[in-house]
Every structure is written in C-alpha cells, then in structure tokens.
Enzyme design. Structure first.
Site, PDB file in Angstrom:
ATOM      1  N   GLU A  42       1.664  60.007  16.293  1.00 17.98           N
ATOM      2  CA  GLU A  42       0.366  59.430  16.647  1.00 17.98           C
ATOM      3  C   GLU A  42       0.485  57.912  16.788  1.00 17.98           C
ATOM      4  O   GLU A  42       1.280  57.262  16.112  1.00 17.98           O
ATOM      5  CB  GLU A  42      -0.641  59.773  15.557  1.00 17.98           C
ATOM      6  CG  GLU A  42      -2.049  59.245  15.788  1.00 17.98           C
ATOM      7  CD  GLU A  42      -2.993  59.539  14.635  1.00 17.98           C
ATOM      8  OE1 GLU A  42      -4.205  59.605  14.886  1.00 17.98           O
ATOM      9  OE2 GLU A  42      -2.521  59.702  13.488  1.00 17.98           O
ATOM     10  N   LYS A 113      -8.163  63.862  19.928  1.00 19.84           N
ATOM     11  CA  LYS A 113      -8.358  64.111  18.503  1.00 19.84           C
ATOM     12  C   LYS A 113      -9.811  64.470  18.196  1.00 19.84           C
ATOM     13  O   LYS A 113     -10.741  63.757  18.572  1.00 19.84           O
ATOM     14  CB  LYS A 113      -7.934  62.879  17.705  1.00 19.84           C
ATOM     15  CG  LYS A 113      -7.916  63.076  16.197  1.00 19.84           C
ATOM     16  CD  LYS A 113      -7.358  61.824  15.521  1.00 19.84           C
ATOM     17  CE  LYS A 113      -7.220  61.997  14.028  1.00 19.84           C
ATOM     18  NZ  LYS A 113      -6.670  60.766  13.389  1.00 19.84           N
ATOM     19  N   CYS A 154      -2.896  64.508  13.347  1.00 21.13           N
ATOM     20  CA  CYS A 154      -3.057  63.884  12.038  1.00 21.13           C
ATOM     21  C   CYS A 154      -4.162  64.495  11.168  1.00 21.13           C
ATOM     22  O   CYS A 154      -4.003  65.575  10.626  1.00 21.13           O
ATOM     23  CB  CYS A 154      -3.262  62.382  12.215  1.00 21.13           C
ATOM     24  SG  CYS A 154      -2.971  61.410  10.701  1.00 21.13           S
TER      25      CYS A 154
END
Length: 281
Positions: A42, A113, A154
C-alpha cells in the site's frame, strides 16, 4: 498448477519519484526469481504529510501506472501495485487504489479501499483516513493466470465479511497490500492474515511497508505469504526486500475437500436471522 509469487517490502517516504524508482528497482531484482506475480505494498507512491499526499495523486491512467505497465511487459510478469493515490470525484479527497497488471502490461482489475482507518484516542493518537480518502464500494475478484484473486487493502483485513464475500465469488488468493501501523501490527497483523486464510481456505499474499516515515509514522513490515491451512510460507525480515513462495493449488483443493467449511455454511439460517432482524425494525 503452481503460481510463483514474491511479496516486496518497501519503506516509502515523502519523495514520490524516489519511491517509485525504488519500487521498480525492487521489481527488477525480484524478477530474477522466475516469478508469475510480484506484489507491492500500500502507498508505494508516497508516505508523508497529508497535504503533500493529496498533491501526488494522478489520473486514472497516470504516469506511475504506465511505468509499472511497461515494467510488467518488459519482464513478462504480473504486478500488483499495492496501492497508489488516484484522483477521485470528491473535492479534497483521493482514492486509495490497488491495481493488478498482467504480464502483458494490461490492467486486469482495480480496487478502491473500502474500510478507512479512523481512530481518535485522546492523548495518544488521532488519525482519520476519511479526511483525505474517498472510500470505494466495489467487491473485486479478478482472473490471473487462470486463478481467481480477491482484492483488498490493509485495514480491510479487520473486516471478515469482505473476505467471505470474496471467497464466495470464487477467490482462491486474497491480496492484502498494507502500510500496517507498527503499534498494532506487532500483535495483530499475522493473526488477522492467518485467520482470513483459514476461514476462507485461500492463499493470502500480503506485502507491507516497513519502518519510519515522516512526519511521525512507522510501519510494521513482516510481509508474508500464507497457505489455505494458515501456515506462513514466507515472511520478510525487518528490512526492505522481498520473499518468495509457490502457491500450489492442489493444496488448496485438498484443504477444501478435507475441511469443507465453505460448503457447510448455513446460508439459509443467516438469511432467516437477517429477515427476522429486519422485521423488528
């Protein structure tokens, strides 16, 4: 079938050009291992002050993407750009986007995300990713080298619902590129990744950022690849570099046959429980 994969560990800073150049150099190094896929973490483009982070965002087909597409074509290897900032529709915000490129240099899929890290611990830390990031809404499963891969980033790893949906859509490999915080990462990172692998009977490919970045952040590292039984197949040491593992899909089939937990789900009960809850509203 076997898919040979490397997870690359970076220490991106507040210099975008330097970060991208170093990431491409690491891809070059890793490619000597005769790989099918190289996965990057990321925020490979920039880690630093938020006002600068907004400024580095590019358009849908920006220069950074094009450089990685060219590298994939040059080396004949698929590349997961763990995430970069892409200009969004909301003023003052960008998308945190993961991009999967095949060995021909074509974009196979992208994922924005979904779950944003917003925390306020008085006297300790206040961090609101949603101040600058526009959340995605799509669940993304793509085909790569004849296998189904599910995309995430993440903080998503703390939300098992997403990964179950990816598995139900056919994912056999789960990507979790991250810049996981050092404080929580030392206790939670491996546990969460292994849980996602075990409960969904998937390989997990999790490249991460390592070390400090300005103005005061620090990332956990410990990039790893995990098999569908929950075993850590490869884990990076605490430095910039890469590790390699082979994903053997015969093992995945064996695990799913011997422990048929995906087949033993009670979707009828889950649907009934939801319907009863909705009727009480």
């Amino acid at each position: 079938m076997i898919m040979r994969v490397a997870v690359c560990q970076l220490n991106s800073q507040d210099d975008k050009e330097k970060n991208v150049t170093e990431a491409l150099e690491l891809v070059d190094r890793a490619s000597r291992e005769q790989l099918d896929l190289i996965a990057l973490p990321e925020y490979l483009d920039f880690q630093g002050p938020r006002e600068q982070a907004l400024a580095v965002a590019e358009g849908e087909n920006g220069e950074t993407l094009q450089r990685f597409q060219a590298k994939a074509r040059e080396l004949g290897v698929a590349i997961l750009m763990g995430s970069v900032r892409v200009q969004g529709a909301s003023e003052g915000k960008v998308l945190n986007r993961s991009i999967l490129i095949d060995k021909s240099g074509d974009v196979v899929a992208h994922y924005d995300k979904t779950h944003l890290y917003d925390v306020d611990l008085p006297g300790r830390v206040t961090y609101k990713e949603s101040d600058t990031i526009e959340p995605g809404r799509d669940i993304v499963v793509a085909s790569l080298e004849g296998r189904k891969v599910g995309m995430s980033i993440c903080y998503d790893v703390r939300f098992p619902e997403l990964y179950r949906l990816l598995a139900l859509e056919g994912a056999q490999v789960l990507f979790v590129p991250a810049a996981f915080a050092l404080y929580t990462g030392r206790d939670h990172w491996e546990v969460l990744l292994r849980a996602r692998a075990i409960e969904n009977q998937c390989f997990v490919v999790a490249p991460g950022q390592i070390g400090p970045y300005p103005p005061s952040g620090a990332c956990n590292g410990r990039s790893m690849i995990i098999d569908p039984w929950g075993n850590v197949m490869a884990q990076a040491p605490d430095r910039v570099g890469y590790v390699v593992a082979e994903l053997e899909f015969d093992l995945l089939d064996k695990v799913r046959a011997e422990m048929p937990s995906l087949q033993n789900r009670r979707a009828d009960v889950y649907a009934l429980a939801k319907a009863m809850k909705d009727s009480d509203k």
